[in-house]
Design a protein around this motif. Structure first.
Motif, PDB file in Angstrom:
ATOM      1  N   TYR A 102       0.806  -1.208   0.000  1.00 44.13           N
ATOM      2  CA  TYR A 102       0.000   0.000   0.000  1.00 44.13           C
ATOM      3  C   TYR A 102       0.850   1.274   0.000  1.00 44.13           C
ATOM      4  CZ  TYR A 102      -3.824   3.098   1.272  1.00 44.13           C
ATOM      5  OH  TYR A 102      -4.749   4.093   1.285  1.00 44.13           O
ATOM      6  N   ASP A 103       2.001   1.228   0.663  1.00 41.15           N
ATOM      7  CA  ASP A 103       2.855   2.415   0.765  1.00 41.15           C
ATOM      8  C   ASP A 103       3.495   2.744  -0.573  1.00 41.15           C
ATOM      9  OD1 ASP A 103       2.591   2.818   3.626  1.00 41.15           O
ATOM     10  OD2 ASP A 103       3.660   0.917   3.780  1.00 41.15           O
ATOM     11  N   LYS A 104       3.607   4.023  -0.839  1.00 39.33           N
ATOM     12  CA  LYS A 104       4.156   4.469  -2.126  1.00 39.33           C
ATOM     13  C   LYS A 104       5.672   4.632  -2.118  1.00 39.33           C
ATOM     14  CE  LYS A 104       0.130   4.723  -3.951  1.00 39.33           C
ATOM     15  NZ  LYS A 104      -0.349   3.535  -4.593  1.00 39.33           N
ATOM     16  N   THR A 105       6.239   4.906  -0.953  1.00 42.11           N
ATOM     17  CA  THR A 105       7.682   5.136  -0.896  1.00 42.11           C
ATOM     18  C   THR A 105       8.374   4.026  -0.114  1.00 42.11           C
ATOM     19  OG1 THR A 105       7.590   6.440   1.144  1.00 42.11           O
ATOM     20  CG2 THR A 105       7.314   7.636  -0.946  1.00 42.11           C
ATOM     21  N   PHE A 109       7.245   2.178   3.522  1.00 46.50           N
ATOM     22  CA  PHE A 109       7.111   0.719   3.539  1.00 46.50           C
ATOM     23  C   PHE A 109       8.054   0.123   4.579  1.00 46.50           C
ATOM     24  CE2 PHE A 109       7.856  -3.585   1.733  1.00 46.50           C
ATOM     25  CZ  PHE A 109       6.544  -4.034   1.789  1.00 46.50           C
ATOM     26  N   ARG A 110       9.281   0.628   4.641  1.00 48.27           N
ATOM     27  CA  ARG A 110      10.266   0.175   5.630  1.00 48.27           C
ATOM     28  C   ARG A 110       9.764   0.453   7.046  1.00 48.27           C
ATOM     29  NH1 ARG A 110      14.166   2.934   3.648  1.00 48.27           N
ATOM     30  NH2 ARG A 110      14.730   1.393   2.094  1.00 48.27           N
ATOM     31  N   ALA A 111       9.167   1.612   7.254  1.00 44.11           N
ATOM     32  CA  ALA A 111       8.618   1.949   8.568  1.00 44.11           C
ATOM     33  C   ALA A 111       7.488   1.000   8.940  1.00 44.11           C
ATOM     34  CB  ALA A 111       8.125   3.392   8.568  1.00 44.11           C
ATOM     35  N   ASN A 112       6.646   0.663   7.980  1.00 42.64           N
ATOM     36  CA  ASN A 112       5.561  -0.270   8.257  1.00 42.64           C
ATOM     37  C   ASN A 112       6.085  -1.667   8.566  1.00 42.64           C
ATOM     38  OD1 ASN A 112       3.053   0.879   8.440  1.00 42.64           O
ATOM     39  ND2 ASN A 112       2.730   0.932   6.245  1.00 42.64           N
ATOM     40  N   ILE A 113       7.155  -2.076   7.903  1.00 45.39           N
ATOM     41  CA  ILE A 113       7.764  -3.370   8.219  1.00 45.39           C
ATOM     42  C   ILE A 113       8.275  -3.369   9.656  1.00 45.39           C
ATOM     43  CG2 ILE A 113       9.723  -4.899   7.731  1.00 45.39           C
ATOM     44  CD1 ILE A 113       7.871  -5.277   5.534  1.00 45.39           C
ATOM     45  N   ASN A 114       8.931  -2.274  10.063  1.00 43.02           N
ATOM     46  CA  ASN A 114       9.418  -2.173  11.440  1.00 43.02           C
ATOM     47  C   ASN A 114       8.271  -2.207  12.441  1.00 43.02           C
ATOM     48  OD1 ASN A 114      12.233  -2.063  11.084  1.00 43.02           O
ATOM     49  ND2 ASN A 114      12.095   0.065  10.446  1.00 43.02           N
ATOM     50  N   LEU A 115       7.212  -1.492  12.155  1.00 41.14           N
ATOM     51  CA  LEU A 115       6.050  -1.482  13.027  1.00 41.14           C
ATOM     52  C   LEU A 115       5.425  -2.881  13.116  1.00 41.14           C
ATOM     53  CD1 LEU A 115       3.996   0.039  14.752  1.00 41.14           C
ATOM     54  CD2 LEU A 115       2.751   0.589  12.652  1.00 41.14           C
TER      55      LEU A 115
END
Length: 123
Positions: A102-105, A109-115
């Motif tokens: 879903y993330d464009k950048t 996306f990396r931040a969502n993986i960490n979360l």
């Protein structure tokens, strides 16, 4: 590309470009991490990687590619534990934003993986 420990918890990950082979991202990921064995699939069958793992005193549990002239034996029983990596990817794909990209950048996306990794670790 993700590395998980023996319990299936995320240790390190990196986003690789789609046109790039994951093998190129291995050397920086294993620096500074101690391990007794590295389990990987056939895509990581390279002489330089096997030599680097051997120099560290660890065991390379990587099946040989079909086109390798001399097949290298590996511990098939230990290789069965590689499913922990696949299970980790299944866990993060439970989160809709990760599964659908879903993330464009790359940064978001990396931040969502960490979360997501944090939420999985807290379970």
């Amino acid at each position: 590309m993700a590395m998980v420990d023996a319990l299936g918890n995320l240790v390190r990950f990196v986003l690789m470009p789609g046109q790039r082979n994951d093998l190129m991202g291995v050397r920086p990921r294993i620096d500074g991490i101690s391990f007794d064995a590295l389990l990987a699939d056939k895509a990581f069958d390279a002489n330089w990687l096997r030599a680097a793992i051997f120099e560290r005193g660890a065991k390379a549990v990587i099946p040989s590619r079909k086109n390798r002239k001399t097949q290298i034996d590996f511990d098939a029983e230990m290789y069965k534990w590689r499913h922990l990596v696949e299970n980790y990817f299944a866990k993060i794909k439970e989160f809709r934003g990760i599964a659908t990209r879903y993330d464009k950048t790359d940064d978001s996306f990396r931040a969502n993986i960490n979360l997501t990794a944090t939420l999985i670790a807290c379970r």
